[in-house]
Design an enzyme around this catalytic site. Structure first.
Site, PDB file in Angstrom:
ATOM      1  N   SER A 114       0.813  -1.211   0.000  1.00 18.21           N
ATOM      2  CA  SER A 114       0.000   0.000   0.000  1.00 18.21           C
ATOM      3  C   SER A 114       0.853   1.270   0.000  1.00 18.21           C
ATOM      4  O   SER A 114       1.566   1.536  -0.950  1.00 18.21           O
ATOM      5  CB  SER A 114      -0.955  -0.052   1.202  1.00 18.21           C
ATOM      6  OG  SER A 114      -1.906   0.967   1.152  1.00 18.21           O
ATOM      7  N   ASP A 134      10.229   5.494  -9.876  1.00 19.12           N
ATOM      8  CA  ASP A 134       9.796   6.110 -11.135  1.00 19.12           C
ATOM      9  C   ASP A 134      10.564   7.390 -11.448  1.00 19.12           C
ATOM     10  O   ASP A 134      10.790   7.725 -12.612  1.00 19.12           O
ATOM     11  CB  ASP A 134       8.295   6.405 -11.088  1.00 19.12           C
ATOM     12  CG  ASP A 134       7.455   5.154 -11.334  1.00 19.12           C
ATOM     13  OD1 ASP A 134       8.043   4.107 -11.658  1.00 19.12           O
ATOM     14  OD2 ASP A 134       6.224   5.226 -11.182  1.00 19.12           O
ATOM     15  N   LYS A 163      -0.451  -4.190  -3.481  1.00 19.20           N
ATOM     16  CA  LYS A 163      -1.772  -3.677  -3.109  1.00 19.20           C
ATOM     17  C   LYS A 163      -1.934  -2.268  -3.689  1.00 19.20           C
ATOM     18  O   LYS A 163      -1.441  -1.299  -3.132  1.00 19.20           O
ATOM     19  CB  LYS A 163      -1.963  -3.641  -1.599  1.00 19.20           C
ATOM     20  CG  LYS A 163      -3.329  -3.120  -1.175  1.00 19.20           C
ATOM     21  CD  LYS A 163      -3.452  -3.058   0.339  1.00 19.20           C
ATOM     22  CE  LYS A 163      -4.815  -2.514   0.752  1.00 19.20           C
ATOM     23  NZ  LYS A 163      -4.981  -1.091   0.398  1.00 19.20           N
TER      24      LYS A 163
END
Length: 556
Positions: free
Chosen positions: A296, A307, A321
Site C-alpha cells: 500500500s 519512477d 496492493k
C-alpha cells in the site's frame, strides 16, 4: 396471547425496517433498474431476518446473524472492504491513527498465560518497571490468568489519565504495579541511526498520523550528524495513510511533482496527489529496502522514488496492493471501509497484483499474468512493469533459517533463556556490538537439556514424501530396504545441528537478549550488522558509479 402479541410487535417492527429501507433508497427511481434491484433485495433481506426471528426453532441473535451476512457479502468483493461495527470502532481507529489509551505494552500468550512481550519506550509500562516476560495475573480486581489475550488487552485499554492496577508474576515473585493510562501514540519510526560514518538508516514501520514528520526529523538529525547517504527501510511495512506517503516522497523530490493518482468509479475519488513543499534533500544518495510484506503506502513511496530514479530499490518484490480504501459512516456508529479507487504511481503503472473482479467471476484468486503486464518507463527511461507490485532494482534473496532455529524460537526456548540471562546480568554492551560468547552458547545448550524441541529437517521431509509416493508403486517392496537405509542416514541429530547452525542460533539469541535491555529500538539495531539487505545497500551506496549505472536507461 402474550406470544401472539410479541409476534405481532415483531412483524410491525421488521415491516417498518423493510419499509424505511425501501423508501430511503428508492424514492422516485422506479425506472432505475439497478436502484430498484438494490431496494428489492434489501427488503427481502429485512423480511427474511424478521421471519427467522419469528419462526426459527431456537432464539436467534439478530446482531450476530446480520453481521455474519454482511461479512459474507463483503468477502465476495476484496479483502480490504470491511464492515466495522460500533464495538470495534476503537480498534479500527487505533489501526489508522496509531493512538489508543493504555499502558503502552505489547502482550501475548506464551503457553503459561499472558505476558508482557514488549513494553514501549517512554510509556507507563516501561517507565513504571514492567519487564518482558512478566506474566499478568490480575488487572484491577479481575483475575485474568485464564483469559484470552484479546480480553486482557481490552482491560488494559481505557481513557487516558485513568488508573489501573496490575498484579504480575516475575520468576518466583508476585509484584503489584499502579499505573496511569496514557494516550499511546505508536512510533512510525521505531529506530534511526548511523550505520557508519557516512551512512544513515531510517526504519519506517507504519504510515499512521505523523509518519512523515518522524521521517523528516530523523533525516534532518542524521544529516546534522554527518550522514552523506541514506537507507530507508520499508520492509514489513503494511502501509496506511496516503497523505503521509505523499509527504515522505516530498522529502526527496522537488515541489510540484506527481506522486500518485487515485482513479475510481466516482468523480470525487479521482485525484492527483503532488508534492507541495521544497524537499529536505533531493541529492542525497538513497536506497529503499522493500520485501514481500511492503504494501500500500509503502509501495507508493518505493514506486514513486523508483519512477523518478531518485532511489535504488533493494530486496524482494513488494506485496502488490494498489487499492485505495475510504471509510464511510453507517447508522448506529458503524463504519464501512470500502475500496473506492486504484492508485497509479508517476510512470502511470498500477501495482495491484490480484484482479478481484475476475476472481469473483471464476471463484479463484487470479494474479495478473506476466503476458498481460504492461511496460512503463521511469524518468531516465528504464522499463518498469505494472500489475505485480514493485520489483526491486537489486534482488536479494530472503534469509532462510534452519528447522532447529524455528523450533527453538517457536517453543519459546530462546525467549526463556534470554529472560534468565537478563536477570543474571545487570548490563550488556551496546546493541550494535553485543553478541553472546561461546560460553553463553554452551550455557544455552545446557539450558536445553530435558526440553522438547524436536523438528523435521528439509531432507527428512523429502525422504518421507518419497516413501509415501513409493508406497503406491509396484516397486515399493523392492526399494523398501533402500528407503529405510536412506532414512537412517538422513535422520538428524539435534546435538549436531546445535553445532552446525551455531552462528545462526547465536545471532537469534543475541537479538532476543538485547530486547530485554534496549527494547524494540535495540532489537532493530542489533539485527542490522548481519542483515543481507542492509549490507547490500551499504555496498551499493559506497560506489556512486554503480548507482548511476543502476538508475540509467541502459540498466538491465
Amino acid at each position: 396471547m402474550k406470544l401472539m402479541k410479541t409476534r405481532k410487535n415483531n412483524v410491525i417492527l421488521w415491516s417498518l425496517v423493510g419499509l424505511l429501507a425501501f423508501s430511503g433508497i428508492v424514492g422516485f427511481t422506479t425506472t432505475n433498474d439497478k436502484l430498484f434491484a438494490l431496494a428489492k433485495n434489501i427488503d427481502i433481506f429485512a423480511t427474511m431476518v424478521r421471519e427467522l426471528d419469528s419462526y426459527y426453532v431456537d432464539e436467534i441473535n439478530p446482531d450476530e446473524l446480520v453481521t455474519i451476512g454482511i461479512n459474507a457479502m463483503l468477502e465476495e468483493l476484496d479483502p480490504y472492504t470491511e464492515y466495522v461495527p460500533e464495538e470495534e470502532s476503537e480498534d479500527f481507529r487505533m489501526m489508522t491513527t496509531g493512538e489508543y489509551g493504555g499502558i503502552g505494552a505489547l502482550i501475548g500468550n506464551r503457553g503459561s498465560g499472558n505476558i508482557i512481550l514488549m513494553p514501549y519506550t517512554g510509556f507507563p509500562a516501561q517507565s513504571e518497571g514492567l519487564k518482558i516476560a512478566d506474566q499478568i495475573l490480575k488487572i484491577d480486581s479481575v483475575d485474568v490468568s485464564e483469559k484470552a489475550t484479546g480480553e486482557v488487552s481490552d482491560l488494559l485499554k481505557g481513557p487516558a489519565n485513568t488508573p489501573v492496577k496490575l498484579k504480575v508474576r516475575r520468576n518466583t515473585d508476585t509484584l503489584e504495579f499502579k499505573l496511569v493510562r496514557r494516550k499511546i501514540s505508536l512510533k512510525n519510526v521505531p529506530f534511526y541511526g548511523k550505520l557508519d560514518q557516512r551512512t544513515g538508516y531510517i526504519k519506517l514501520g507504519d504510515f499512521t498520523k505523523n509518519a512523515s514528520n518522524e521521517v523528516r526529523k530523523a533525516l534532518i538529525e542524521l544529516k546534522n550528524q554527518g550522514s552523506e547517504q541514506l537507507i530507508l527501510d520499508l520492509r514489513d511495512n503494511p502501509g496506511g495513510l496516503l497523505g503521509e506517503a505523499v509527504e515522505i516522497v516530498n522529502l526527496f523530490i522537488p515541489k510540484g511533482k506527481v506522486v500518485v493518482k487515485t482513479i475510481g468509479k466516482l468523480e470525487n475519488v479521482n485525484y492527483t496527489y503532488k508534492t507541495s513543499k521544497s524537499p529536505v534533500d533531493k541529492e542525497i544518495p538513497l536506497v529503499v529496502l522493500i520485501n514481500e510484506r511492503s504494501a500500500s503506502a509503502a509501495e507508493i513511496v518505493a514506486g514513486a522514488l523508483q519512477d523518478y530514479d531518485r532511489a535504488v530499490l533493494i530486496g524482494r518484490k513488494s506485496f502488490g496492493k494498489g487499492l485505495v480504501q475510504t471509510t464511510v459512516p453507517l447508522t448506529y456508529n458503524a463504519q464501512l471501509k470500502v475500496t473506492t479507487a486504484k492508485y497509479y504511481i508517476p510512470s502511470g503503472r498500477c501495482i495491484q497484483a490480484i484482479d478481484y473482479a475476475q476472481s469473483r467471476e471464476n471463484g479463484t484468486v487470479i494474479s495478473v499474468p506476466d503476458s498481460l503486464r504492461k511496460e512503463f518507463k521511469t524518468k531516465n527511461g528504464r522499463i518498469v512493469l505494472d500489475g505485480a507490485g514493485i520489483e526491486p532494482d537489486q534482488l536479494v534473496e530472503s534469509e532462510s533459517y534452519a528447522p532447529i532455529s524455528y523450533s527453538l524460537v517457536a517453543r519459546s526456548h530462546v525467549f526463556d533463556f534470554a529472560t534468565d540471562y537478563f536477570y543474571n546480568h545487570d548490563s550488556i554492551a551496546d546493541p550494535s556490538i553485543f553478541h553472546i560468547t561461546d560460553q553463553d552458547y554452551q550455557d544455552f545448550i545446557s539450558f536445553l537439556e530435558g526440553k522438547e524441541y524436536d523438528y523435521t529437517t528439509y531432507l527428512e521431509k523429502s525422504v518421507e514424501d518419497m516413501r509415501e509416493t513409493a508406497k503406491n508403486s509396484p516397486l515399493y517392496e523392492e526399494i523398501k530396504v533402500q528407503l529405510e537405509e536412506l532414512e537412517k542416514k538422513v535422520n538428524h541429530s539435534k546435538e549436531q545441528d546445535l553445532i552446525t547452525y551455531q552462528e545462526e542460533i547465536k545471532k537469534i539469541i543475541s537479538e532476543e537478549i538485547v530486547s530485554r535491555y534496549y527494547f524494540q529500538e535495540g532489537m532493530i539495531e542489533a539485527s542490522l550488522g548481519k542483515d543481507k539487505d542492509v549490507l547490500k545497500a551499504v555496498e551499493i551506496l559506497s560506489d556512486p558509479k554503480e548507482i548511476d549505472l543502476i538508475l540509467s536507461a541502459s540498466a538491465k
